[in-house]
Write an enzyme that holds these catalytic residues in place. Sequence first.
Site, PDB file in Angstrom:
ATOM      1  N   LEU A  30      19.318  32.445  35.685  1.00  0.00           N
ATOM      2  CA  LEU A  30      18.653  32.841  34.438  1.00  0.00           C
ATOM      3  C   LEU A  30      19.409  32.323  33.219  1.00  0.00           C
ATOM      4  O   LEU A  30      18.967  32.505  32.092  1.00  0.00           O
ATOM      5  CB  LEU A  30      18.558  34.369  34.354  1.00  0.00           C
ATOM      6  N   LYS A  32      22.845  33.088  32.653  1.00  0.00           N
ATOM      7  CA  LYS A  32      23.757  34.145  32.214  1.00  0.00           C
ATOM      8  C   LYS A  32      24.966  33.562  31.480  1.00  0.00           C
ATOM      9  O   LYS A  32      25.407  34.083  30.464  1.00  0.00           O
ATOM     10  CB  LYS A  32      24.274  34.869  33.469  1.00  0.00           C
ATOM     11  N   ILE A 163      25.256  42.427  48.145  1.00  0.00           N
ATOM     12  CA  ILE A 163      26.381  43.159  48.728  1.00  0.00           C
ATOM     13  C   ILE A 163      27.695  42.652  48.127  1.00  0.00           C
ATOM     14  O   ILE A 163      28.580  43.426  47.778  1.00  0.00           O
ATOM     15  CB  ILE A 163      26.400  42.974  50.270  1.00  0.00           C
ATOM     16  N   GLU A 164      27.800  41.337  47.972  1.00  0.00           N
ATOM     17  CA  GLU A 164      29.070  40.730  47.560  1.00  0.00           C
ATOM     18  C   GLU A 164      29.587  41.212  46.219  1.00  0.00           C
ATOM     19  O   GLU A 164      30.785  41.267  45.991  1.00  0.00           O
ATOM     20  CB  GLU A 164      28.924  39.199  47.467  1.00  0.00           C
ATOM     21  N   LYS A 202       5.200  40.984  33.286  1.00  0.00           N
ATOM     22  CA  LYS A 202       5.470  42.145  34.141  1.00  0.00           C
ATOM     23  C   LYS A 202       6.887  42.690  33.911  1.00  0.00           C
ATOM     24  O   LYS A 202       7.866  41.935  33.907  1.00  0.00           O
ATOM     25  CB  LYS A 202       5.325  41.734  35.619  1.00  0.00           C
ATOM     26  N   LYS A 204       8.136  45.328  35.807  1.00  0.00           N
ATOM     27  CA  LYS A 204       8.636  46.053  36.998  1.00  0.00           C
ATOM     28  C   LYS A 204       9.935  45.482  37.568  1.00  0.00           C
ATOM     29  O   LYS A 204      10.855  46.259  37.871  1.00  0.00           O
ATOM     30  CB  LYS A 204       7.545  46.083  38.075  1.00  0.00           C
ATOM     31  N   THR A 206      12.346  44.145  36.088  1.00  0.00           N
ATOM     32  CA  THR A 206      13.437  44.600  35.215  1.00  0.00           C
ATOM     33  C   THR A 206      13.742  46.071  35.486  1.00  0.00           C
ATOM     34  O   THR A 206      14.907  46.471  35.604  1.00  0.00           O
ATOM     35  CB  THR A 206      13.039  44.391  33.739  1.00  0.00           C
ATOM     36  N   GLN A 207      12.685  46.864  35.601  1.00  0.00           N
ATOM     37  CA  GLN A 207      12.910  48.293  35.869  1.00  0.00           C
ATOM     38  C   GLN A 207      13.698  48.483  37.154  1.00  0.00           C
ATOM     39  O   GLN A 207      14.628  49.289  37.226  1.00  0.00           O
ATOM     40  CB  GLN A 207      11.567  49.019  35.999  1.00  0.00           C
ATOM     41  N   CYS A 394      38.216   8.676  36.004  1.00  0.00           N
ATOM     42  CA  CYS A 394      38.973   9.010  37.214  1.00  0.00           C
ATOM     43  C   CYS A 394      38.675   8.024  38.342  1.00  0.00           C
ATOM     44  O   CYS A 394      39.151   6.898  38.279  1.00  0.00           O
ATOM     45  CB  CYS A 394      38.722  10.458  37.608  1.00  0.00           C
ATOM     46  N   HIS A 529      39.893  13.236  32.850  1.00  0.00           N
ATOM     47  CA  HIS A 529      38.484  13.619  32.674  1.00  0.00           C
ATOM     48  C   HIS A 529      38.224  14.014  31.218  1.00  0.00           C
ATOM     49  O   HIS A 529      38.336  15.188  30.871  1.00  0.00           O
ATOM     50  CB  HIS A 529      38.146  14.800  33.584  1.00  0.00           C
ATOM     51  N   GLU A 531      35.557  14.398  29.710  1.00  0.00           N
ATOM     52  CA  GLU A 531      34.377  15.246  29.527  1.00  0.00           C
ATOM     53  C   GLU A 531      34.716  16.715  29.328  1.00  0.00           C
ATOM     54  O   GLU A 531      33.963  17.455  28.705  1.00  0.00           O
ATOM     55  CB  GLU A 531      33.406  15.074  30.709  1.00  0.00           C
TER      56      GLU A 531
HETATM   57  N1  GLN Z   1      39.490  10.475  44.647  1.00  0.00           N
HETATM   58  C1  GLN Z   1      40.325  10.049  43.555  1.00  0.00           C
HETATM   59  C2  GLN Z   1      41.692  10.696  43.619  1.00  0.00           C
HETATM   60  O1  GLN Z   1      41.864  11.717  44.232  1.00  0.00           O
HETATM   61  C3  GLN Z   1      39.654  10.325  42.212  1.00  0.00           C
HETATM   62  C4  GLN Z   1      39.444  11.776  41.926  1.00  0.00           C
HETATM   63  C5  GLN Z   1      38.473  12.022  40.792  1.00  0.00           C
HETATM   64  O2  GLN Z   1      37.690  11.142  40.446  1.00  0.00           O
HETATM   65  N2  GLN Z   1      38.490  13.231  40.241  1.00  0.00           N
HETATM   66  O3  GLN Z   1      42.617  10.220  43.028  1.00  0.00           O
END
Ligand code: GLN
Length: 556
Positions: A30, A32, A163-164, A202, A204, A206-207, A394, A529, A531
């Site tokens: 949803l 969250k 359950i978890e 609806k 229900k 949610t209820q 990477c 990375h 990103e």
């Molecule tokens: N497999 C590669 C390593 O372990 C690159 C890992 C990745 O791209 N995050 O070095």
Amino acid sequence: MVRCSANVPPVMTKCKTRFIFVTGGVVSSLGKGIAAASLAALFEARGLTVTMQKLDPYLNVDPGTMSPFQHGEVFVTDDGAETDLDLGHYERFTHATMSKRSNFTSGRIYESVIRRERRGDYLGATVQVIPHVTNAIKEAILSLRTDAADIALVEIGGTVGDIESQPFLEAIRQLRFELGRKSTAFMHLTLVPYIASAGEIKTKPTQHSVQKLREIGIQPDVLLCRTERDIPQSQKDKIALFCNVAREAVIEAPDVDTIYGVPLSLRGGRLGSILLEHFGLPDNEPDISSWEDICHRIRNAKYELHIAMVGKYIGLADAYKSVNEALFHGGMSNNVKICIDYIDAEFLESEGTDCLRNVHGILVPGGFGERGTEGKIAAIRFARENKIPYLGICLGMQMAVVEFARHVAAIEGATSSEFDSESEHPVIALMTEWETEGERVQRSINDDMGGTMRLGGYPCRLTENTTTHTAYGKDEIRERHRHRYEFNNTYRERLQAAGLVVAGELPDGSLVEIIEVRDHPWFVACQFHPEFLSRPYAPHPLFAGFVAAAKQCSGA
Ligand code: GLN
């Protein structure tokens, strides 16, 4: 607002962290995490400090070992934790920095309880889910107090009724009892479906979901109702009455065209104000201008750019969640709309690179294992030879080094020792495979990097007069890593002599972190990375630079 000082134990200060526990009902997916992160953004927009945590009911100790196909990407924190991808949303929507404290799984909780039991810490007691596991969960939640934030948002993964998740729900029930109403709030996210054949929405489900919560002693303070259609006031009144929630605290969360529109949408429902009132905190006017600017850029981008993402896990968009978002951020900073063309690296192996002819940029993201790597190398060669902007991340950097070694430096059979441990030319290898003993002793960084992962934030010194240095506009950066293999220094001189540019390295010079190729509009590949550090309000320099180059090459 009183602020805690980080080096004063929280109990000794006047600063009090208020906890908002976020649960989900009816169905999963949803949003969250995005709802919690958006709410946190609205608190920040009022000048409050926030921190966030995700509690995951599964038994893996962390998601590091889970396939991206199963669980989406593994998000890496600066302090080197491998965590749930929701933490990526938390960081993208706020200015908070996530840490090892920000993600606990049932596996991690049970592991700590069993370790304590083996050590004899429980003094012969029978170790049980209640109180030992629930106490460990409470400890994990309360550890957030060290972040000294005004508000901590704690998201419980899974759906109420599973359950978890029961020990987590019992732990937050107890925390409400112990910390009191003024310091804790329960927010429950539910689905209010529209049934087309009946032409009605609806209430229900949610209820029933709230009934489940109340069975275990949790009465939600706020209901956030995910819906495709407007919920009429009469239906909201019905939900309020049957769920025992104040009428104004039944809030609609309609679908929006972009996730970055959620903070603005929630603001309309007064969600932040209602919770601040609940805590008895002042409710000042939030400054939402940066969210308005972000949405304006997304909705008004005139030009479309196609970026080919050549990977292995392309069946599930969540597998590259942060890369996708960072590309969109790069689009926002260049006022273009990014369309990601996901391309299966193995498809390139059998069908060739023709499908890359019309893209404006090529990106090879991180990955593990040999499957599809020849396709990735073919895509990188195509980008280099046809002067298409390239960003390698990477594994995408490692394969760029292999490609350059094979096709420019004429090192036949060059590869990564990840795929061939007997290779004659492992231009990418484990450090233990190429380092001399003396070098190992001198190296100032973590000693256990050789055979295990290099995880988390590391500094990197940039080389002047490189595309990367221009993009960042500074000499030293810090970026997050998650990999085992490294650029093999034995080949450094030979590759540089053939024209490979080392654009960034560990400050002591011992590891190559970024490479570029010359005479190319934009070809940058990094061992880390980037990103993970991109934000909609602060697009990452490498993504912004890559998209700018793609835009320029496209003639837009
Ligand atoms: N497999 C590669 C390593 O372990 C690159 C890992 C990745 O791209 N995050 O070095």
